[in-house]
Design a protein around this motif. Structure first.
Motif, PDB file in Angstrom:
ATOM      1  N   TRP A 280      50.203  35.279  46.110  1.00 38.00           N
ATOM      2  CA  TRP A 280      49.416  34.876  44.952  1.00 38.00           C
ATOM      3  C   TRP A 280      49.855  33.485  44.503  1.00 38.00           C
ATOM      4  O   TRP A 280      50.907  32.996  44.887  1.00 38.00           O
ATOM      5  N   GLU A 284      45.985  33.483  40.066  1.00 40.26           N
ATOM      6  CA  GLU A 284      46.080  34.948  40.035  1.00 40.26           C
ATOM      7  C   GLU A 284      46.974  35.440  38.907  1.00 40.26           C
ATOM      8  O   GLU A 284      46.751  36.525  38.357  1.00 40.26           O
ATOM      9  N   GLU A 287      44.835  34.815  35.606  1.00 40.25           N
ATOM     10  CA  GLU A 287      43.835  35.884  35.518  1.00 40.25           C
ATOM     11  C   GLU A 287      44.480  37.148  36.078  1.00 40.25           C
ATOM     12  O   GLU A 287      44.332  37.471  37.245  1.00 40.25           O
ATOM     13  N   ARG A 290      43.477  39.838  38.752  1.00 41.86           N
ATOM     14  CA  ARG A 290      43.518  39.517  40.177  1.00 41.86           C
ATOM     15  C   ARG A 290      44.901  39.816  40.752  1.00 41.86           C
ATOM     16  O   ARG A 290      45.022  40.333  41.868  1.00 41.86           O
ATOM     17  N   SER A 293      45.153  43.536  41.254  1.00 42.63           N
ATOM     18  CA  SER A 293      44.461  43.998  42.454  1.00 42.63           C
ATOM     19  C   SER A 293      45.250  43.669  43.718  1.00 42.63           C
ATOM     20  O   SER A 293      45.306  44.479  44.652  1.00 42.63           O
TER      21      SER A 293
END
Length: 340
Positions: A280, A284, A287, A290, A293
């Motif tokens: 990442w 990421e 936010e 994200r 996930s």
């Protein structure tokens, strides 16, 4: 405030700073676009000033205050800027420290703080600043916990004489119980093994997402003898996490295609030892859904409920820093690590 420590000099101003008295008709130079106003009575060449990222503009402003007000003691973000610790964006005020009993408050672009307990003051080539430990404690007490963690990690990373126990003890010696409580989350979790500001901010987001705390900087040895170091490692789930700053792949550290090719080779070696490798970058973490996930997709399981309020605060903190070219703290990313 307590005794001074003699340590190396501060980071220099990133642009030349000129007093008004050194410039004939500075108002005309401003109107012609030749100069930029840094603070009252201090200017910089406009073209150089315009090209600075926000935290370097802030460093220049701190130097401008040192020019105008000799013998001042810098603290908080201003000490962090001079000492090369993480600074987020362009703080509004320059922070200076005065003895307990002085008047605190804001005067122009200065935020004046009073010492409510002992401070270690370092003499950096004529600049007086709070040392790394007290700078970290100050920011942990008064800023967002993710900023407190990033600065504390950086202080431990750089100064082997510091420890988590030392930072915690300094915090507990301060007068304000509210500040003590606020700082504990960051200071108790500080770890000098976090190599970049991105890793530190990621650690905060991972904790608030409810995932377990990772081990940091774990080495893996491939069958052919290559050794690769992972930013984060969750042994129970056999998951590696890599906080990849975008700078690694934008060309400034070499051919980005070659960097991505080496990353694929490295991931393949690591997957001989682990189940998955998650990557990442800043977007990421900003936010956080994200990042959630990515970690869930890698097979990491949450061990506690998500702290959505903290994560939203973190997003509000980082989102305004999004403009290009490089909005994040000075040490937010490092060149790709070669295998050894």
């Amino acid at each position: 405030m307590t005794h001074s420590l003699s340590v190396p000099a501060v980071l220099p101003s990133p642009v030349p700073l000129l007093r008004a008295s050194e410039i004939p008709h500075p108002e005309l130079a401003l109107a012609r676009g030749e100069l930029a106003h840094v603070r009252r009575g201090v200017y910089a060449p406009h073209e150089q000033w315009a090209g600075l990222p926000p935290w370097e503009r802030y460093l220049a402003r701190v130097h401008a205050v040192a020019i105008c007000i000799p013998d001042v003691v810098f603290c908080a973000e201003s000490a962090a800027a001079l000492r090369g610790l993480p600074v987020f964006g362009h703080p509004r005020e320059v922070h200076v420290l005065r003895d307990d009993g002085a008047d605190a408050g804001v005067t122009g672009d200065l935020r004046i703080h009073t010492a409510s307990g002992p401070r270690e003051i370092a003499d950096l080539g004529g600049y007086a600043v709070t040392d790394d430990g007290d700078t970290a404690v100050d920011l942990a007490r008064h800023r967002h916990p993710a900023i407190g963690l990033a600065v504390a990690d950086a202080a431990l990373r750089r100064d082997p004489a510091l420890s988590v126990e030392n930072l915690v003890a300094r915090n507990e010696a301060r007068a304000s119980s509210r500040g003590r409580r606020r700082a504990r989350w960051s200071l108790h979790r500080a770890n000098g093994d976090a190599e970049t500001t991105l890793e530190s901010i990621s650690r905060a987001a991972i904790a608030w997402l409810g995932f377990p705390e990772p081990e940091l900087q774990r080495w893996f040895t491939a069958c052919d003898g290559h050794r690769d170091r992972a930013d984060m490692w969750w042994p129970t789930e056999q998951v590696i996490g890599e906080a990849d700053g975008d700078l690694k792949y934008d060309g400034r550290f070499g051919d980005p295609v070659a960097a991505m090719r080496e990353r694929r080779r490295r991931d393949a070696r690591l997957r001989d030892h682990v189940r998955s490798v998650a990557h990442w970058a800043w977007d990421e973490v900003t936010e956080f859904t994200r990042l959630r996930s990515i970690l869930l997709g890698a097979g990491l399981r949450r061990i506690q409920p998500e702290d959505t309020a903290r994560l939203l605060e973190l997003r509000r903190l980082l989102a305004p820093l999004s403009p290009s070219p490089s909005p994040y703290p000075r040490d937010q990313s490092a060149p790709p690590r070669p295998a050894v």
